[in-house]
Design a protein around this motif. Sequence first.
Motif, PDB file in Angstrom:
ATOM      1  N   ILE A   1       0.963  -1.137  -0.095  1.00 16.26           N
ATOM      2  CA  ILE A   1       0.146  -0.020  -0.047  1.00 16.26           C
ATOM      3  C   ILE A   1       0.915   1.242   0.168  1.00 16.26           C
ATOM      4  O   ILE A   1       1.922   1.319   0.591  1.00 16.26           O
ATOM      5  CB  ILE A   1      -0.957  -0.059   1.396  1.00 16.26           C
ATOM      6  CG1 ILE A   1      -1.796  -1.336   1.303  1.00 16.26           C
ATOM      7  CG2 ILE A   1      -1.889   1.197   0.994  1.00 16.26           C
ATOM      8  CD1 ILE A   1      -2.375  -1.396   2.725  1.00 16.26           C
ATOM      9  N   GLY A   2       0.476   2.212  -0.657  1.00 14.99           N
ATOM     10  CA  GLY A   2       1.341   3.380  -0.900  1.00 14.99           C
ATOM     11  C   GLY A   2       0.595   4.581  -1.088  1.00 14.99           C
ATOM     12  O   GLY A   2      -0.636   4.528  -1.468  1.00 14.99           O
ATOM     13  N   ALA A   3       0.875   5.845  -0.451  1.00 16.69           N
ATOM     14  CA  ALA A   3       0.265   7.025  -0.575  1.00 16.69           C
ATOM     15  C   ALA A   3       0.975   8.300  -0.856  1.00 16.69           C
ATOM     16  O   ALA A   3       2.121   8.351  -0.578  1.00 16.69           O
ATOM     17  CB  ALA A   3      -0.381   7.199   0.890  1.00 16.69           C
ATOM     18  N   GLY A   4       0.255   9.216  -1.584  1.00 20.71           N
ATOM     19  CA  GLY A   4       0.832  10.125  -2.187  1.00 20.71           C
ATOM     20  C   GLY A   4       0.349  11.441  -1.492  1.00 20.71           C
ATOM     21  O   GLY A   4      -0.890  11.424  -1.512  1.00 20.71           O
ATOM     22  N   ILE A   5       1.141  12.359  -0.860  1.00 23.91           N
ATOM     23  CA  ILE A   5       0.434  13.840  -0.358  1.00 23.91           C
ATOM     24  C   ILE A   5       1.151  14.851  -0.964  1.00 23.91           C
ATOM     25  O   ILE A   5       2.572  14.900  -0.873  1.00 23.91           O
ATOM     26  CB  ILE A   5       0.829  13.551   1.393  1.00 23.91           C
ATOM     27  CG1 ILE A   5       0.095  12.033   1.664  1.00 23.91           C
ATOM     28  CG2 ILE A   5       0.388  14.750   2.078  1.00 23.91           C
ATOM     29  CD1 ILE A   5       0.472  11.778   3.155  1.00 23.91           C
ATOM     30  N   ALA A   6       0.442  15.775  -1.049  1.00 23.25           N
ATOM     31  CA  ALA A   6       0.996  17.136  -1.355  1.00 23.25           C
ATOM     32  C   ALA A   6       1.835  17.757  -0.354  1.00 23.25           C
ATOM     33  O   ALA A   6       0.979  18.196   0.733  1.00 23.25           O
ATOM     34  CB  ALA A   6      -0.066  18.016  -1.984  1.00 23.25           C
ATOM     35  N   GLY A   7       2.863  17.941  -0.124  1.00 21.31           N
ATOM     36  CA  GLY A   7       3.690  18.495   1.138  1.00 21.31           C
ATOM     37  C   GLY A   7       4.910  17.870   1.057  1.00 21.31           C
ATOM     38  O   GLY A   7       5.633  17.268   0.365  1.00 21.31           O
TER      39      GLY A   7
END
Lengths: 316, 316
Positions: free
Chosen positions: A69-75
């Motif tokens: 599981i991977g997640a991309g976040i603006a920041g």
Amino acid sequence: MSEQVYIGVDLGGTTVKVGICDSKGKLIQTHEGPTESEGGYEQVTDNITTYVKKIVEESTYSWENVHGIGAGIAGFVDKKGLVKRAANLGWENVHVKHILEEKIGKPVIVNNDANVAALGEVWSGAGEGVSDVICYTLGTGVGGGIIIENKIHQGFNGMAGEIGHMSVVPDLEAIQCGCGQKGCLETVSSATGIIRMAKDAVERGERTSLSLLETISAKDVFDAARVNDEVSIRIVKRAAYYLGRSMSMLAFVLNPQRFIVGGGVSKAGDILFDQIRENFEKFTPDAIKEGVDIVPATLGNDAGIVGAAGLNLFKI
Amino acid sequence: MSEQVYIGVDLGGTTVKVGICDSKGKLIQTHEGPTESEGGYEQVTDNITTYVKKIVEESTYSWENVHGIGAGIAGFVDKKGLVKRAANLGWENVHVKHILEEKIGKPVIVNNDANVAALGEVWSGAGEGVSDVICYTLGTGVGGGIIIENKIHQGFNGMAGEIGHMSVVPDLEAIQCGCGQKGCLETVSSATGIIRMAKDAVERGERTSLSLLETISAKDVFDAARVNDEVSIRIVKRAAYYLGRSMSMLAFVLNPQRFIVGGGVSKAGDILFDQIRENFEKFTPDAIKEGVDIVPATLGNDAGIVGAAGLNLFKI
């Protein structure tokens, strides 16, 4: 043996998008729901957990098929998955990797959204099969992701890839950037920069069809340039000039095989790309640019989900 | 078990330096002889072969101890060890890797001299234990080597690391660079650039102690700056300003942990480094520069031999 799939989370300020990808980066299924950032990180991570569990339940796969599981976040996300700052979520120092791992009960890899989008394009988009790529995302700002040997290059503090803040505009013409510097690429080549240049021209009373519009978008500027509005042509040229020069500079430094340009502004198409390429060619010696190309991104808004899923395959 | 040693070759225009390093990058023994570039690549590679064989014979090691041979060459070297162009040797398209392997009868790894010097510093010099480093070599030009995760970053055409050709000087003040561009870092921050600025000042009739000298070296400019010659102070400031700005730009893009500055000009010491650091600090946000430092190279002229030997250990 059971099929391996990967889950990607694209965490935006208003919407969380979740998707399941197969082992080739093909997006099989998506699910989305509200971020509810006003509820703080506990609410947001609860929501992500719910959406992730839901998409698996609704799919034909079981948790045994899920290989990451991977997640991309603006920041600003450091190498350990700590979100140092995410303006659109109002987060500071949130250890989102740990929180999500605890809630979901599986390992989670977290990275910056521009890095993740670049990885998505390399996995199954415009960079498929190319190991060294620099990705530009032209939106409100100019985001960047650098892929070296199929891996996101994060740098010592996890801050690499901030190509929108390369200082490229000469001092006399430079305006202040949100980052504190002057003359950043982002001030002239983002949607915001293009709109600002257009408004300035209208305010100066220059002869342009843009002056007839109540509000001006970057698309309006490209549309006007296409029908020979001279002011708009000049603005597009300027945005493309600095994009091409910045790519030339990155070619001297990193010599990637491909530059991929995505984000809303990139939809302008040939009128933008032809001039980016022209400037890149002009400023880059043959020995460096041989075989190097500049192409549009192909995954569009899915790049974030796909790249997030890919974080597990392209180990960083 | 017998000790593992590595042989490095630093191929210069007039002299070939050969050395034996232990597995920690310590230079144990050296040997040098004339390049004889006027004899063409056959003669030069014959000479290298002779020197390499000689140093092993004269050492306490046998060929069984030698776990690799590497060579650094000033010029454009592609990933396959083909020298596309080496101006000081008069070579074009010489497949030096193959030729040396045939003559010596052992595998040889070949790379560009600035890359190799950077690797040497990371192995046993100012970058020991640091995996992400950008190395500047301030000499006749400004050379560069980028080390990412302990490996030389070569790029698609093997041309990465040409940081001397980052275009940093604003157009109005920019002068032509040998590479065809204008305003390259090399035009202001190399020994050549510093000397040019000094000569220009003297020719313009500016009040400076440099006007008393028959010929001006970069060292003269730093020496005069140290005793408050204002013109010299201004020149040093300018060279340092653009070095600091270029490092800031590279920090946004690559976020390395350390910048190492070597080459003749770097011997100027604090008067140069203090100002490079000041400008770097000024233009780089905290999140990026935290823990990042700028230090002088420590291996001096040995960096080339040591790094060449290291090519075998830090696989590229």
